[in-house]
Design an enzyme around this catalytic site. Structure first.
Site, mmCIF file in Angstrom:
data_model
loop_
_atom_site.group_PDB
_atom_site.id
_atom_site.type_symbol
_atom_site.label_atom_id
_atom_site.label_comp_id
_atom_site.label_asym_id
_atom_site.label_seq_id
_atom_site.Cartn_x
_atom_site.Cartn_y
_atom_site.Cartn_z
ATOM 1 N N SER A 22 0.770 -1.272 0.018
ATOM 2 C CA SER A 22 0.051 0.036 0.034
ATOM 3 C C SER A 22 0.948 1.335 -0.014
ATOM 4 O O SER A 22 0.282 2.332 0.016
ATOM 5 C CB SER A 22 -0.972 -0.096 0.977
ATOM 6 O OG SER A 22 -0.330 0.213 2.387
ATOM 7 N N LYS A 38 -5.952 4.612 8.457
ATOM 8 C CA LYS A 38 -4.943 5.426 8.041
ATOM 9 C C LYS A 38 -5.059 7.000 7.897
ATOM 10 O O LYS A 38 -4.200 7.614 8.480
ATOM 11 C CB LYS A 38 -4.431 4.966 6.545
ATOM 12 C CG LYS A 38 -3.866 3.546 6.485
ATOM 13 C CD LYS A 38 -3.517 3.035 5.117
ATOM 14 C CE LYS A 38 -2.779 1.768 4.976
ATOM 15 N NZ LYS A 38 -2.753 1.326 3.818
#
Lengths: 812, 290
Positions: A648, A691
């Site tokens: 990611s 996140k």
């Protein structure tokens, strides 16, 4: 190219309380807890409908989705309409003594049989002694004894009379008898006188004595036969009395239980046993009453499975599926220092109890209990339950035990377990596929639609009822639904982890109680969610503190070359949180080698390495399609001391690499997440909510300046269900969420300069980031070509670093 | 026989106390049981215990005959019967029996004496016993099968001696059953009844009196029974019997579940040798008194 940030509506899918047609969940009571499990229910329906061998079920799914509740509810509903299974009784084995026999009876008749046999035993205990104490029996016994005595006496009398006639006495000696001539006084003749008798007389006496001895010998040798005959007659008398005493009792029972051969067999065995052991029976009593009790205990029945009060088939859940609790056990008692057992000490197992119905087991428990899995498979394969103690397998104890007749088995076993167990069993146990042919795969979430929202509200109402919490008002239900989407990490789906939702309701109830509220409100739900996060946020707060104190270096303002904020997710127990991570890059002249420092330090996982390779090839294909990539670059997660995995961060890594090559600074107020493919497309990643919230918290603690935000894959928009504090900041324009489709979007966003699109000639426009990257790489290529064209000595990058051959060799 | 009469208002001693308990010893199980019973009796009555071992002259003479053989009672096989062997066995037996007597007497702190006589059994016993003695004889189980035809030791001695004879078996009598006494036929029923009453009283058992055919309990008998019953609190009951033959008596005793029988030597069943079979028919102790 301008990238439009997402609106508040796009980062949080609200549930409108007005769409819910109730005031509180009290109005929704009575709904079930099964929603969104149509596939699993269909599998259950099929699996339970097929009675063939091997069509047992394995119910897959993570813990907390309500597998047990759903399966149990389904099975109880189904079982209630099925036939009630029979009773099973265990009786003594009169043939071998150690193989108790099973008797199958209609439900309820097992208890009746137990009572009947108990009554029979009571009657035997009085009727037998009465028969043998009767005048008739006593008289006949004396007659037999007299008959035997008279037979002996007659034989002796005849010999004695014969001896008397010949003047010979029959004397008793210590061990028997002897004959001797008598004198005129009737006493035995003195030996001296005998010797004085004429020889003919002596010979005559000797001859007579010899003949008498032979007759007496013949009589004595006949005696054992006479005794045996007498004993036979006594035994016949005993049997006659026994049959008289118990016959009418057994005849009555014969008539009443004629339809059950097992019972008739037991009654016949009792009759035979009574007559065979009557001498022992009538010899008992008084101090030996306990032995008599043990004797009659053999006639009594052990009701192994009692379905007298059962309506429909049984659904049994065994929460401790050990070998013995599955197949039953044979217990022992200490008697005079020895371990003894009988058929009354045989205990039923879960398979016995569930016979004719359903048995629910936790797969993990079955697999972790010694012998349990093998015993279960053996029972299902053979369709019989063998009750054998585990000691027997291992020969641990050599004591007398029983081998009860195996019970014919007709049961549907439902194993509950995680998906990983199912896949492991399928792969490694060939028997598994034979025995568990139906899989019921449980969903973890369901689509969030207008209809499903209403179903979900009913689920919430049911869970509230089960947990006995205060009713929820509609706003609270709406908040729970929103949280269910967050739990599912998808704004378009709803998590159906019933246990987690139920726990949330219980916690929210405490807040409602604290506020003395009649109902659980949306605020109570939010309080419960926040406290769940708070309880698990010690580590997160430590990291935040380190960032604020610049122990961990994270910039949230300005721009910098070769430095970008990536985002990672930490999973600790049941909670996850995001944290920003600084990613840096360096670049120099080389031979196309990309150093992943995490991998070199053995801190990077395989997926992270894969992302790096994709990134490397993307760079090469975009900027060095027709020439060698004369680059040596390194990328690192700064201040990362643990393992890193996942791809990611590959968008961020691409951007930081382009930054260092192009010399364009990257905005430090923006964090980037997303993976990239070899064509530069940005792909979805996981954990975007955590996140974003992680970076938001760092920025907000330093003060939001309206330019901060997170760039994430466009494909992740559907996953966004952010915390209200983030949503509020987005709505106020103080924090932004930018969707990315291509790495160039990220470059443009982070550098504030167009990334640039390649033209028909393969060139990027002047002034774009990509053009700067291409120029720099071309420069590297020229340097490499020029410097390696001569003596092949080590080339130098433009910043003067040596680039060794060995380093290049590692790329191979 | 020392009998304390309870027939009157005051208890008086009608006869001097028993001075000796004689027990006929041999090495059979019955004799061993007789020794224990005799020792208990001697301790209870503070009498001297005399063990009598008879070396049967008939047997010794028989062993001296040249053709004499012993026929095994178990197997029927014969083996020579030698005088020396018999003599040796008798000596050894006497030694062991004296030890057994000493042990029984010492355990109970008795005066005891061991006597050995060489004679015919009945004559030796009769010579040794005084009328006031009680002779205890064991009833040997195996001999009962053959004995009646030959005249068992117990019946032979009960018939031959002038004292009371107690015939006991190997089995201990049960203690909850009555003492049974056959109603004496003579002019003075007191000795027999007194003995039976004392026996029942000492052992706290009921008394069952078997009434002869055609006779009811006399006024004196009823008075006796009532008196005794009041004193010890145990009932007396009367049972009629059809006749006084031995089988009838045996039947009546079984019916009454008697644990002991007291019978007069002068009564009809013991008037003939056949009648003495009664002593072998029964499983319970029998006390034959003059």
């Amino acid at each position: 190219m301008t990238i439009t940030p997402l609106t508040a509506d796009q980062v949080y899918q609200r549930c409108d309380p007005a769409a819910l047609d109730f005031d509180t969940t009290d109005e929704l009571r009575g709904a079930g807890t099964i929603i969104g499990q149509e596939r699993a229910i269909e599998a259950l329906r099929l699996g339970t409908g097929v009675r063939n061998n091997g069509f047992n079920l394995f119910v897959l799914g993570p813990g907390g989705v309500g597998k047990h509740e759903v399966v149990s509810q389904f099975l109880h509903e189904r079982a209630s309409g099925e036939a009630t299974p029979p009773d099973w009784c265990l009786v003594h084995d009169f043939n071998t003594g150690n193989r108790p026999r099973l008797i199958r009876l209609p439900p309820g008749d097992g208890r009746r049989l137990c009572k009947v046999i108990e009554d029979l035993v009571q009657e035997l205990r009085t009727a037998l002694p009465a028969a043998f104490e009767s005048d008739e029996f006593q008289r006949r016994m004396r007659e037999l004894q007299q008959e035997m005595g008279q037979r002996h006496q007659q034989a002796f009398r005849e010999i004695q009379e014969a001896a008397d006639q010949q003047g010979i006495a029959l004397l008793q000696t210590q061990n028997g008898f002897t004959f001797a001539p008598k004198d005129e006084n009737g006493e035995v003749m003195d030996p001296e006188r005998f010797r004085e008798l004429p020889e003919e007389r002596r010979e005559a006496i000797e001859k007579a004595v010899g003949e008498l001895q032979e007759r007496l010998q013949a009589v004595i040798q006949q005696m054992p036969r006479w005794r045996k005959e007498a004993q036979e007659k006594i035994r016949s008398l005993h049997e006659e009395m026994a049959v008289f005493a118990v016959g009418h009792l057994l005849e009555d029972l014969h008539g009443k239980w004629a339809d059950y051969p097992g019972v008739i067999g037991h009654l016949d065995a009792i009759r035979e046993d009574v007559t065979a052991n009557v001498e022992a029976l009538i010899g008992q009593g008084g101090e030996q009453g306990q032995s008599l009790q043990a004797f009659f205990r053999r006639y009594e029945v052990n009701l192994l499975v009692d379905n007298a009060e059962q309506q429909g088939a049984r659904v049994v859940y065994e929460d401790m599926p050990s070998h013995q609790r599955l197949v039953g056990r044979v217990e022992h008692q200490v008697h005079q220092g020895a371990l003894v057992t009988d058929h009354h000490l045989v205990r039923a197992g879960a398979l016995h109890r569930a016979n004719g119905g359903y048995l629910i087991l936790d797969a993990r428990k079955v697999l972790t209990q010694p012998l349990a899995w093998e015993s279960l498979k053996r029972a299902l394969f053979s369709r019989r339950v063998h009750t054998e103690p585990p000691e027997q397998y291992f020969s641990l104890i050599s004591t007398v035990t029983l081998e009860p007749e195996p019970m014919p088995l007709d049961v549907k076993v439902i194993l509950l377990g995680e998906r990983s167990l199912y896949y492991l069993l399928t792969a490694y146990d060939p028997d598994f596929a034979e025995l568990f042919k139906i899989e019921a795969d449980f969903e973890e979430d369901l689509a969030r639609t207008d209809e499903s929202i209403h179903d979900y509200a009913r689920l919430v109402a049911t869970l509230a009822g089960e947990r006995e919490v205060r009713p929820l008002d509609r706003q609270a239900v709406a908040r729970v639904i929103e949280h269910a989407s967050r739990m599912a990490d998808d704004s378009e789906r709803l998590s159906i982890h019933n246990r987690a939702i139920g726990d949330l309701l219980v916690e929210a109830n405490q807040w409602a109680i604290r506020d003395d509220s009649r109902n659980i409100r949306a605020d109570d739900i939010q309080q419960a969610i926040d406290h769940q996060v708070y309880r698990a946020s010690r580590v997160r707060e430590n990291i935040d503190r380190a960032i604020q104190r610049e122990t961990l270096l994270i910039d949230t303002a300005g721009s910098a070359v070769g430095q970008v904020n990536g985002l990672s997710v930490m999973q600790l127990g049941g909670q996850a949180f995001g944290r920003p991570a600084r990613i840096t890059a360096t670049a120099r002249l080389g031979r196309g080698h990309m150093v992943d420092i995490e991998r070199e330090a053995k801190l990077g996982g395989n997926i992270h390495s894969k992302g790096m390779m994709i990134l490397s090839n993307l760079l090469a294909s975009r900027f060095a399609g027709e020439a060698p990539l004369s680059l040596a670059a390194s990328i690192a997660f700064e201040q990362s001391y643990g393992g890193i995995d996942g791809d990611s961060a590959s968008v961020a890594e691409y951007c930081v690499l382009c930054s260092v090559l192009s010399g364009h600074g990257l905005a430090q107020g923006i964090a980037v997440t997303g993976s990239v493919n070899q064509h530069g497309q940005v792909q979805a990643v996981g954990g975007v909510n955590e996140k974003i919230e992680g970076f938001f918290d760092v920025c907000s603690q330093r003060g939001l300046d309206g330019r901060q935000g997170v760039a994430l894959p466009r494909a992740n928009i559907a996953n966004l269900m952010l915390h209200p504090r983030v949503v509020d900041a987005v709505a106020a324009g103080r924090f932004h969420i930018w969707p990315l489709s291509h790495v160039d979007d990220a470059l443009t966003l982070l550098t504030g300069t167009e990334a640039g699109v390649v033209d028909a000639d393969g060139h990027f426009p002047d002034g774009t980031v990509n053009r700067a990257v291409a120029d720099r790489l071309r420069h590297f290529a020229k340097l490499a070509e020029r410097r390696s064209g001569g003596d092949g000595a080590a080339v130098k990058s433009d910043n003067g670093d040596n680039v060794g051959d060995g380093e290049d060799g590692r790329e191979e | 026989m020392a009998i304390t009469s309870v027939t009157g208002k005051t208890a008086v001693k009608s006869e001097p106390a028993v001075t000796r308990i004689l027990v006929l010893l041999d090495d059979t199980r019955g004799a061993r049981a007789a020794l224990e019973t005799a020792a208990d009796l001697a301790a209870h009555q503070h009498a001297e215990l005399v063990g009598l071992f008879v070396e049967d002259t008939d047997l010794l003479r028989s062993a001296g005959l040249p053709f004499s053989h012993e026929i095994s009672m178990t197997s029927g096989q014969t083996r020579p019967l030698e005088a020396a062997l018999v003599e040796r066995e008798l000596r050894e037996r006497a030694r062991l029996l004296e030890q057994a007597l000493a042990s029984a007497g010492t355990r109970r702190a008795l005066r005891w004496r061991f006597e050995v006589g060489r004679d015919r059994l009945e004559r030796a016993a009769d010579t040794a016993a005084e009328p006031r003695d009680t002779l205890v004889v064991g009833r040997n189980g195996w001999r009962r099968h053959y004995g009646p035809a030959m005249g068992s030791v117990a019946s032979r001695l009960a018939r031959a001696t002038r004292c009371s004879v107690l015939v006991v078996g190997e089995e201990r009598p049960r203690h909850d059953r009555p003492v049974v006494v056959l109603q004496p036929g003579g002019d003075d029923p007191s000795p027999t009844l007194d003995t039976a009453i004392r026996l029942a009283r000492d052992r706290s058992r009921p008394l069952c009196i078997l009434l002869r055919p055609g006779s009811g309990p006399s006024a004196e008998l009823e008075r006796l029974a009532g008196e005794w019953s009041r004193r010890v609190g145990t009932p007396i009951r009367f049972e009629h019997i059809a006749d006084t033959r031995a089988p009838t008596l045996v039947e009546a005793l079984h019916r009454a579940e008697g644990q002991a029988l007291v019978i007069s030597r002068a009564s009809e069943p013991l008037a003939t040798a056949e009648g003495y079979r009664l002593l072998d028919e029964l499983d319970v102790p029998v006390l034959v008194i003059d």
